[in-house]
Design a protein around this motif. Structure first.
Motif, PDB file in Angstrom:
ATOM      1  N   PRO A   1      -4.597 -28.824 -10.916  1.00 13.67           N
ATOM      2  CA  PRO A   1      -4.243 -27.630 -10.793  1.00 13.67           C
ATOM      3  C   PRO A   1      -3.816 -26.874  -9.719  1.00 13.67           C
ATOM      4  O   PRO A   1      -4.178 -27.349  -8.345  1.00 13.67           O
ATOM      5  CB  PRO A   1      -5.753 -27.049 -11.146  1.00 13.67           C
ATOM      6  CG  PRO A   1      -6.682 -28.086 -11.552  1.00 13.67           C
ATOM      7  CD  PRO A   1      -5.657 -29.270 -10.798  1.00 13.67           C
ATOM      8  N   LYS A   2      -2.797 -25.726  -9.786  1.00 15.36           N
ATOM      9  CA  LYS A   2      -2.204 -25.132  -8.641  1.00 15.36           C
ATOM     10  C   LYS A   2      -3.583 -24.271  -7.945  1.00 15.36           C
ATOM     11  O   LYS A   2      -4.339 -23.620  -8.769  1.00 15.36           O
ATOM     12  CB  LYS A   2      -1.024 -24.408  -9.043  1.00 15.36           C
ATOM     13  CG  LYS A   2       0.215 -25.213  -9.407  1.00 15.36           C
ATOM     14  CD  LYS A   2       1.157 -24.123  -9.785  1.00 15.36           C
ATOM     15  CE  LYS A   2       2.252 -24.811 -10.112  1.00 15.36           C
ATOM     16  NZ  LYS A   2       3.531 -23.956 -10.524  1.00 15.36           N
ATOM     17  N   THR A   3      -3.275 -24.097  -6.645  1.00 13.30           N
ATOM     18  CA  THR A   3      -4.132 -22.952  -5.978  1.00 13.30           C
ATOM     19  C   THR A   3      -3.780 -21.507  -6.494  1.00 13.30           C
ATOM     20  O   THR A   3      -2.618 -21.206  -7.014  1.00 13.30           O
ATOM     21  CB  THR A   3      -3.877 -23.064  -4.445  1.00 13.30           C
ATOM     22  OG1 THR A   3      -2.559 -22.664  -4.262  1.00 13.30           O
ATOM     23  CG2 THR A   3      -4.521 -24.271  -3.980  1.00 13.30           C
ATOM     24  N   LYS A   4      -4.648 -20.632  -6.250  1.00 12.68           N
ATOM     25  CA  LYS A   4      -4.298 -19.101  -6.931  1.00 12.68           C
ATOM     26  C   LYS A   4      -2.962 -18.807  -6.165  1.00 12.68           C
ATOM     27  O   LYS A   4      -2.134 -18.191  -6.780  1.00 12.68           O
ATOM     28  CB  LYS A   4      -5.534 -18.479  -6.356  1.00 12.68           C
ATOM     29  CG  LYS A   4      -5.492 -16.906  -7.141  1.00 12.68           C
ATOM     30  CD  LYS A   4      -6.735 -16.064  -6.808  1.00 12.68           C
ATOM     31  CE  LYS A   4      -6.542 -14.867  -7.312  1.00 12.68           C
ATOM     32  NZ  LYS A   4      -7.615 -13.851  -7.297  1.00 12.68           N
TER      33      LYS A   4
ATOM     34  N   ARG B   1       0.158 -19.899  -7.663  1.00 13.43           N
ATOM     35  CA  ARG B   1       0.488 -19.337  -9.249  1.00 13.43           C
ATOM     36  C   ARG B   1       1.246 -18.053  -9.232  1.00 13.43           C
ATOM     37  O   ARG B   1       1.775 -17.506  -9.965  1.00 13.43           O
ATOM     38  CB  ARG B   1      -0.828 -19.094  -9.816  1.00 13.43           C
ATOM     39  CG  ARG B   1      -1.565 -20.238 -10.363  1.00 13.43           C
ATOM     40  CD  ARG B   1      -2.781 -20.286 -11.189  1.00 13.43           C
ATOM     41  NE  ARG B   1      -3.506 -21.239 -11.144  1.00 13.43           N
ATOM     42  CZ  ARG B   1      -5.003 -21.208 -11.020  1.00 13.43           C
ATOM     43  NH1 ARG B   1      -5.442 -19.979 -11.235  1.00 13.43           N
ATOM     44  NH2 ARG B   1      -5.708 -22.005 -11.019  1.00 13.43           N
TER      45      ARG B   1
ATOM     46  N   LYS C   1     -10.282 -29.982  -7.529  1.00 11.17           N
ATOM     47  CA  LYS C   1     -10.030 -29.804  -9.137  1.00 11.17           C
ATOM     48  C   LYS C   1      -9.371 -30.740  -9.810  1.00 11.17           C
ATOM     49  O   LYS C   1      -9.033 -30.648 -10.833  1.00 11.17           O
ATOM     50  CB  LYS C   1      -9.968 -28.364  -9.583  1.00 11.17           C
ATOM     51  CG  LYS C   1     -10.892 -27.343  -8.946  1.00 11.17           C
ATOM     52  CD  LYS C   1     -10.593 -26.009  -9.187  1.00 11.17           C
ATOM     53  CE  LYS C   1     -11.648 -25.046  -8.709  1.00 11.17           C
ATOM     54  NZ  LYS C   1     -11.302 -23.641  -8.830  1.00 11.17           N
TER      55      LYS C   1
ATOM     56  N   HIS D   1      -3.935 -34.521 -13.654  1.00  9.93           N
ATOM     57  CA  HIS D   1      -3.546 -33.067 -13.706  1.00  9.93           C
ATOM     58  C   HIS D   1      -3.965 -32.334 -12.428  1.00  9.93           C
ATOM     59  O   HIS D   1      -5.388 -32.610 -12.148  1.00  9.93           O
ATOM     60  CB  HIS D   1      -4.435 -32.675 -14.992  1.00  9.93           C
ATOM     61  CG  HIS D   1      -4.513 -31.236 -15.150  1.00  9.93           C
ATOM     62  ND1 HIS D   1      -3.367 -30.573 -15.839  1.00  9.93           N
ATOM     63  CD2 HIS D   1      -5.494 -30.244 -15.074  1.00  9.93           C
ATOM     64  CE1 HIS D   1      -3.852 -29.227 -15.844  1.00  9.93           C
ATOM     65  NE2 HIS D   1      -4.968 -29.056 -15.231  1.00  9.93           N
TER      66      HIS D   1
ATOM     67  N   GLU E   1       5.749 -29.335 -14.056  1.00  7.33           N
ATOM     68  CA  GLU E   1       5.093 -28.298 -13.556  1.00  7.33           C
ATOM     69  C   GLU E   1       5.150 -27.098 -14.447  1.00  7.33           C
ATOM     70  O   GLU E   1       6.143 -26.602 -15.218  1.00  7.33           O
ATOM     71  CB  GLU E   1       5.974 -27.955 -12.401  1.00  7.33           C
ATOM     72  CG  GLU E   1       5.352 -26.689 -11.496  1.00  7.33           C
ATOM     73  CD  GLU E   1       6.024 -26.334 -10.449  1.00  7.33           C
ATOM     74  OE1 GLU E   1       5.360 -25.308  -9.721  1.00  7.33           O
ATOM     75  OE2 GLU E   1       7.348 -26.621 -10.075  1.00  7.33           O
TER      76      GLU E   1
ATOM     77  N   ASP F   1       0.375 -23.190 -14.372  1.00  9.21           N
ATOM     78  CA  ASP F   1      -0.882 -23.258 -13.651  1.00  9.21           C
ATOM     79  C   ASP F   1      -1.281 -24.385 -12.911  1.00  9.21           C
ATOM     80  O   ASP F   1      -2.143 -24.887 -12.290  1.00  9.21           O
ATOM     81  CB  ASP F   1      -2.129 -23.036 -14.703  1.00  9.21           C
ATOM     82  CG  ASP F   1      -1.968 -21.709 -15.274  1.00  9.21           C
ATOM     83  OD1 ASP F   1      -1.715 -20.683 -14.389  1.00  9.21           O
ATOM     84  OD2 ASP F   1      -2.087 -21.278 -16.365  1.00  9.21           O
ATOM     85  N   SER F   2      -0.212 -25.550 -13.318  1.00 10.86           N
ATOM     86  CA  SER F   2      -0.484 -27.052 -12.709  1.00 10.86           C
ATOM     87  C   SER F   2       0.552 -27.642 -12.779  1.00 10.86           C
ATOM     88  O   SER F   2       1.824 -27.429 -12.976  1.00 10.86           O
ATOM     89  CB  SER F   2      -1.446 -27.559 -13.883  1.00 10.86           C
ATOM     90  OG  SER F   2      -0.827 -27.836 -14.868  1.00 10.86           O
TER      91      SER F   2
ATOM     92  N   ASN G   1       1.602 -31.810 -13.420  1.00 14.58           N
ATOM     93  CA  ASN G   1       1.088 -32.893 -14.078  1.00 14.58           C
ATOM     94  C   ASN G   1       1.841 -34.174 -13.858  1.00 14.58           C
ATOM     95  O   ASN G   1       3.289 -34.084 -13.850  1.00 14.58           O
ATOM     96  CB  ASN G   1       1.112 -32.619 -15.484  1.00 14.58           C
ATOM     97  CG  ASN G   1       0.165 -31.531 -15.952  1.00 14.58           C
ATOM     98  OD1 ASN G   1      -1.023 -31.333 -15.708  1.00 14.58           O
ATOM     99  ND2 ASN G   1       0.721 -30.388 -16.281  1.00 14.58           N
TER     100      ASN G   1
ATOM    101  N   VAL H   1      -1.822 -27.566  -4.483  1.00 13.08           N
ATOM    102  CA  VAL H   1      -2.734 -27.874  -5.571  1.00 13.08           C
ATOM    103  C   VAL H   1      -4.330 -27.456  -5.022  1.00 13.08           C
ATOM    104  O   VAL H   1      -4.666 -28.075  -4.016  1.00 13.08           O
ATOM    105  CB  VAL H   1      -2.549 -29.067  -6.025  1.00 13.08           C
ATOM    106  CG1 VAL H   1      -1.414 -29.107  -6.970  1.00 13.08           C
ATOM    107  CG2 VAL H   1      -2.664 -30.325  -5.272  1.00 13.08           C
TER     108      VAL H   1
END
Length: 104
Positions: free
Chosen positions: A89-92, A95, A74, A87, A5, A8-9, A11, A70
Motif C-alpha cells: 500500500p502507498k503512503t498517504k 496517493r 502494511k 501487495h 501500480e 493506492d498500491s 503490486n 509505501v
C-alpha cells in the motif's frame, strides 16, 4: 518479476518455481523491495543397474525499486503454486490529494 501500480498500491508478482515459502525472505527498505530465497532440488532415479542422485542448491536475490513510497508495516505477501504476490500500500502522501475546482 511483474510490477503494476494503482492509485493506492504497488503490486509485485514473481514466479519462483521449485522454491518453498519457508525459503523466502522479503523486505522493504526505503523505496526498494528485496526478495531473497534459496532453491533446493533433489532428484533420484533407481533401476536394477544404477542408482542416480542429483542435488542442486542455489541462492538468489532480486531488488526492485518501487515507483512510490509505501507503508512498509502494511505490506502483505502471499505464495501459492510457485507464485509470490506482494501487495504494497502507498503512503498517504504518495496517493496525493485531489483538489476540487470550484466554478464561479
Amino acid at each position: 518479476v511483474e510490477m503494476d501500480e494503482t492509485k493506492d498500491s504497488v503490486n509485485v508478482k514473481a514466479e519462483l518455481p521449485g522454491v518453498e515459502a519457508k525459503d523466502l525472505d522479503i523486505s522493504v527498505s526505503g523505496d526498494v523491495l528485496t526478495i531473497k530465497g534459496e532453491k533446493r532440488q533433489e532428484r533420484e532415479e533407481k533401476d536394477e543397474h544404477r542408482h542416480l542422485v542429483e542435488r542442486s542448491y542455489g541462492a538468489f536475490s532480486r531488488m526492485v525499486r518501487l515507483p512510490a513510497p509505501v507503508a512498509g508495516d502494511k505490506v502483505k505477501a502471499t505464495f501459492k503454486n510457485g507464485v509470490l504476490e506482494v501487495h504494497l500500500p502507498k503512503t498517504k502522501e504518495a496517493r496525493g490529494n485531489k483538489i476540487e475546482v470550484k466554478v464561479e
